[in-house]
Design an enzyme around this catalytic site. Structure first.
Site, PDB file in Angstrom:
ATOM      1  N   TYR A  95     -93.507 -37.468  48.454  1.00  0.00           N
ATOM      2  CA  TYR A  95     -92.471 -37.569  47.427  1.00  0.00           C
ATOM      3  C   TYR A  95     -92.583 -38.887  46.662  1.00  0.00           C
ATOM      4  O   TYR A  95     -92.620 -38.906  45.427  1.00  0.00           O
ATOM      5  CB  TYR A  95     -91.085 -37.441  48.057  1.00  0.00           C
ATOM      6  CG  TYR A  95     -89.958 -37.783  47.120  1.00  0.00           C
ATOM      7  CD1 TYR A  95     -89.640 -36.945  46.055  1.00  0.00           C
ATOM      8  CD2 TYR A  95     -89.205 -38.947  47.282  1.00  0.00           C
ATOM      9  CE1 TYR A  95     -88.606 -37.254  45.177  1.00  0.00           C
ATOM     10  CE2 TYR A  95     -88.177 -39.268  46.425  1.00  0.00           C
ATOM     11  CZ  TYR A  95     -87.874 -38.422  45.367  1.00  0.00           C
ATOM     12  OH  TYR A  95     -86.866 -38.745  44.496  1.00  0.00           O
ATOM     13  N   GLY A 148     -79.131 -30.484  38.609  1.00  0.00           N
ATOM     14  CA  GLY A 148     -79.162 -31.660  39.475  1.00  0.00           C
ATOM     15  C   GLY A 148     -77.951 -32.550  39.281  1.00  0.00           C
ATOM     16  O   GLY A 148     -77.180 -32.400  38.327  1.00  0.00           O
ATOM     17  N   ASP A 170     -89.713 -25.378  32.821  1.00  0.00           N
ATOM     18  CA  ASP A 170     -90.188 -25.459  34.202  1.00  0.00           C
ATOM     19  C   ASP A 170     -91.222 -26.575  34.294  1.00  0.00           C
ATOM     20  O   ASP A 170     -92.296 -26.488  33.689  1.00  0.00           O
ATOM     21  CB  ASP A 170     -90.797 -24.123  34.624  1.00  0.00           C
ATOM     22  CG  ASP A 170     -91.106 -24.056  36.113  1.00  0.00           C
ATOM     23  OD1 ASP A 170     -91.171 -25.125  36.755  1.00  0.00           O
ATOM     24  OD2 ASP A 170     -91.286 -22.944  36.630  1.00  0.00           O
ATOM     25  N   LEU A 171     -90.911 -27.620  35.053  1.00  0.00           N
ATOM     26  CA  LEU A 171     -91.815 -28.765  35.131  1.00  0.00           C
ATOM     27  C   LEU A 171     -93.108 -28.442  35.884  1.00  0.00           C
ATOM     28  O   LEU A 171     -94.017 -29.271  35.923  1.00  0.00           O
ATOM     29  CB  LEU A 171     -91.119 -29.969  35.769  1.00  0.00           C
ATOM     30  CG  LEU A 171     -90.386 -30.888  34.770  1.00  0.00           C
ATOM     31  CD1 LEU A 171     -89.197 -30.157  34.150  1.00  0.00           C
ATOM     32  CD2 LEU A 171     -89.925 -32.174  35.429  1.00  0.00           C
TER      33      LEU A 171
END
Length: 283
Positions: free
Chosen positions: A120, A10, A31-32
């Protein structure tokens, strides 16, 4: 000082790697979507502080991907913060202006009521709540309109579109503060070091670029600095519909961060100049 960063590809994660010696965990290692495993990694860590720079950022896709968005942005930070609290490690969570509904025309203060209008924003708010509930030393840093030389962002999109167009229509009724990812990274590092040294308390803060502008004005400045003769036409949000609703007002009041940490808002125009030079858009 050992700095553990969740995220590797990111924009902020890339800037953290560029500007500091950090242990950066890619998705293959952390891995979230598996919050328990992320918590285990923290339990095994001897980090001085932790920065969660990983997130589910596909705002429109989140509307139809509720489970993954809520897990990655909500459950994972909560589990990570709980593990950090148990091990006495300061934890920094990067959040977003999307926790607000965007009403009004004044900059949002950290204490203002959150009221996300999409999945989101709701998922990021859930993550904030989990970090606070963990009870450990933490800072939640809300930011907005992130851009950098890395990944996909508004600056790179405008430059790409301008390659074969002389005119572009850009939304002018959404107002916010563009924020260079490099400045977010530097801010996270400064906060983390102060937390690790026991100099500061936990809290929620805002950090975004200044001056505030519309997307259309942002585009004009991109083309001005890149010496591209592109005509920008202002259009309302209603003429650019998206699956997820965007807040019209993304301005953030950053005075608490300056008062408590002596960190001032960055002038995004200076950050833009650096990025355009880095990607070869200007000489």
């Amino acid at each position: 000082m050992t700095i553990l960063v969740f995220g590797q590809s990111g924009q902020v994660a890339r800037e953290l790697q560029k500007h500091a010696d950090v242990i950066s965990l890619p998705r293959t290692a952390a891995d979230l979507r598996n919050p328990d495993h992320c918590a285990e990694l923290i339990a095994q860590s001897s980090a001085s502080f932790i920065i969660n720079a990983a997130a589910y950022t596909a705002v429109d896709n989140a509307e139809n991907d509720y489970h993954d968005a809520m897990t990655v942005n909500g459950s994972a930070p909560a589990a990570m913060a709980a593990a950090a609290a148990e091990n006495g490690i300061p934890f920094i969570q990067i959040s977003t202006d999307y926790v607000f509904d965007g009403k009004g025309d004044s900059p949002h203060r950290p204490s203002d009521p959150a009221n996300p209008v999409g999945v989101y924003g709701l998922s990021k708010l859930k993550g904030e709540e989990g970090v606070r509930d963990a009870g450990g030393c933490h800072v939640i840093l809300r930011t907005s309109w992130v851009f950098s030389q890395f990944g996909n962002n508004f600056v790179k999109t405008m430059l790409r579109l301008s390659e074969d167009r002389s005119q572009l229509s850009v939304v002018n009724d959404q107002i916010g503060g563009p924020t260079p990812a490099a400045d977010i990274a530097a801010t996270c590092l400064s906060i983390g070091k102060q937390l690790a040294q026991g100099q500061k308390n936990s809290g929620t803060y805002h950090y975004s670029g200044t001056p505030g502008c519309s997307w259309a004005d942002f585009a004009r400045e991109i083309f001005r600095q890149a010496n591209r003769d592109i005509k920008v036409h202002d259009i309302p949000t209603s003429e650019y519909p998206t699956p997820a609703e965007r807040p019209l007002n993304s301005l953030l009041d950053c005075s608490d961060l300056e008062n408590d940490y002596d960190i001032k808002q960055p002038d995004w125009r200076a950050g833009l100049k650096k990025i355009l030079t880095e990607i070869g858009a200007v000489e």
